[in-house]
Design an enzyme around this catalytic site. Sequence first.
Site, PDB file in Angstrom:
ATOM      1  CG  ASP A 254      -1.549   1.164   1.639  1.00 38.26           C
ATOM      2  OD1 ASP A 254      -2.286   1.672   0.790  1.00 38.26           O
ATOM      3  OD2 ASP A 254      -1.375   1.654   2.778  1.00 38.26           O
TER       4      ASP A 254
ATOM      5  CG  ASP B 181      -1.191   7.966   1.062  1.00 36.27           C
ATOM      6  OD1 ASP B 181      -0.575   9.007   1.280  1.00 36.27           O
ATOM      7  OD2 ASP B 181      -1.694   7.670  -0.048  1.00 36.27           O
TER       8      ASP B 181
ATOM      9  CG  ASP C 129      -2.022   2.520   6.448  1.00 38.28           C
ATOM     10  OD1 ASP C 129      -2.217   2.269   5.239  1.00 38.28           O
ATOM     11  OD2 ASP C 129      -2.273   3.618   6.966  1.00 38.28           O
TER      12      ASP C 129
HETATM   13  O1  LIG Z   1      -4.440   3.100  -0.271  1.00 37.67           O
HETATM   14  P1  LIG Z   1      -3.531   4.192   0.185  1.00 37.67           P
HETATM   15  O2  LIG Z   1      -2.322   4.333  -0.677  1.00 37.67           O
HETATM   16  O3  LIG Z   1      -3.165   4.044   1.634  1.00 37.67           O
HETATM   17  O4  LIG Z   1      -4.384   5.526   0.037  1.00 37.67           O
HETATM   18  C1  LIG Z   1      -5.454   5.790   0.941  1.00 37.67           C
HETATM   19  C2  LIG Z   1      -5.710   7.271   1.001  1.00 37.67           C
HETATM   20  O5  LIG Z   1      -4.449   7.856   1.306  1.00 37.67           O
HETATM   21  C3  LIG Z   1      -4.333   9.271   1.288  1.00 37.67           C
HETATM   22  O6  LIG Z   1      -4.949   9.795   2.446  1.00 37.67           O
HETATM   23  C4  LIG Z   1      -4.313   9.416   3.657  1.00 37.67           C
HETATM   24  O7  LIG Z   1      -2.962   9.909   3.663  1.00 37.67           O
HETATM   25  C5  LIG Z   1      -2.837  11.358   3.650  1.00 37.67           C
HETATM   26  C6  LIG Z   1      -1.360  11.699   3.554  1.00 37.67           C
HETATM   27  O8  LIG Z   1      -0.637  11.149   4.613  1.00 37.67           O
HETATM   28  C7  LIG Z   1      -3.510  11.933   4.901  1.00 37.67           C
HETATM   29  O9  LIG Z   1      -3.420  13.352   4.889  1.00 37.67           O
HETATM   30  C8  LIG Z   1      -4.987  11.500   4.916  1.00 37.67           C
HETATM   31  O10 LIG Z   1      -5.604  11.947   6.113  1.00 37.67           O
HETATM   32  C9  LIG Z   1      -5.092   9.966   4.854  1.00 37.67           C
HETATM   33  O11 LIG Z   1      -6.439   9.560   4.736  1.00 37.67           O
HETATM   34  C10 LIG Z   1      -4.925   9.840   0.031  1.00 37.67           C
HETATM   35  O12 LIG Z   1      -4.880  11.251   0.096  1.00 37.67           O
HETATM   36  C11 LIG Z   1      -6.315   9.319  -0.238  1.00 37.67           C
HETATM   37  O13 LIG Z   1      -6.792   9.811  -1.460  1.00 37.67           O
HETATM   38  C12 LIG Z   1      -6.222   7.804  -0.330  1.00 37.67           C
HETATM   39  O14 LIG Z   1      -7.476   7.246  -0.627  1.00 37.67           O
END
Ligand SMILES: O=P(O)(O)OC[C@H]1O[C@H](O[C@H]2O[C@H](CO)[C@@H](O)[C@H](O)[C@H]2O)[C@H](O)[C@@H](O)[C@@H]1O
Length: 386
Positions: free
Chosen positions: A125, A127, A329
């Site tokens: 993954d 983020d 995560d």
């Molecule tokens: O599947 P992932 O790669 O984990 O993406 C899931 C979402 O991640 C991002 O949001 C998350 O991370 C951001 C940066 O650290 C944080 O600011 C936010 O609060 C988290 O939810 C991304 O911006 C989303 O579009 C993704 O869906």
Amino acid sequence: MDLKSSHGAPVLTDSAPLSKSRLGGHHGLLPYSPSGAPFSKNLRLSIPKKKFGFLDDVRSIGWLDAMKSSSPPHKTFNKDSNIDLSSPDPEAASLTWLLKFPSALASFEQIANFAKGKRIALFLDYDGTLSPIVENPDNAVMSDDMRSAVKNVAKYFPTAIISGRSRDKVYEFVGLTELYYAGSHGMDIASPVRQSISDDDPHCIKSTDTQGNEVNLFQPAREFLPVIDEVFSSLVKSTEDIKGATVENNKFCVSVHFRNVDEDKWEAVGECVEDVIKKYEDRLRLTQGRKVLEIRPKIDWDKGKALVFLLESLGLSNCDDVLPIYVGDDRTDEDAFKVLRDRNCGYGILVSKAPKESDAYYSLRDPSEVMEFLKSLVTWKQSSVL
Ligand SMILES: O=P(O)(O)OC[C@H]1O[C@H](O[C@H]2O[C@H](CO)[C@@H](O)[C@H](O)[C@H]2O)[C@H](O)[C@@H](O)[C@@H]1O
């Protein structure tokens, strides 16, 4: 692949429960549980399991509590023991949890033993796994050290990133051509061309990647693009007066972030989302990630299905000689953990400091531990080929 199709798109027939009993049926791969563990048998972890869709939660407990329930406040950890001090018996809870989800670093030898004679395939993954969670999603860059760890590991094991971000965005962050990428929670997959997968599948199109290689683009929600764009524009407009709220277009899904919104305005964010999506009730669904509401096409497709698709496309679907490892995560990663658990083939590794219910087998605390794990895989592989 078992894909129910209606009007050209795989349709979501049921909202799958997030977790199921972790007991029984998977003996071959169950991680080691130390006996004589230093914790009381009477201690039970009370971690709520997600049984219904997110909107059902909203209907029963309201927006604020539903949003809080999957975005727990930042916990205070004791610097030395790293134990959550806000729980009544944090030390015991943490130990109990670690027995259920042992550290993939501490259990590395055991993982390596299972991998003997098999090809490891890695699924990561983005983020919260390869980059730490930050306030502004546009700043979620990956460190150079992490990039080089991922680059190295991909020399030895087929490696794919499966992210909720758009595929282009995640590629922009990672920037490694040697990986496979799936964006929009797996609704946009670029994989090598294999006739058996792409033939006659209306969701597959041939395309060319940045290096001029022919790739197979699998986009099961392509027909939703106009709806997603429409919803994105409406949400940008309807949330513009809520300080801190941002809307991200992830191509086949939309993220509404409330990390930087004062808690007394969270409900307002939820109501904006509800107002916008209510007219698309039969076409879109709502899920929640880490301080983010996510609007997605109502199709039977998720990171778990994307994982299976990639394994098939890469010729890695034979459990006898392949060990898939998925590291993630977030709630959306649970679909992939569950697939590995149900197939009794491979390991899910949950990245979390806080005790959480999960279908993963192992845990890692944060992206820096993920990096250590990737490095350990490389060292192990190098030493085993000597
Ligand atoms: O599947 P992932 O790669 O984990 O993406 C899931 C979402 O991640 C991002 O949001 C998350 O991370 C951001 C940066 O650290 C944080 O600011 C936010 O609060 C988290 O939810 C991304 O911006 C989303 O579009 C993704 O869906």
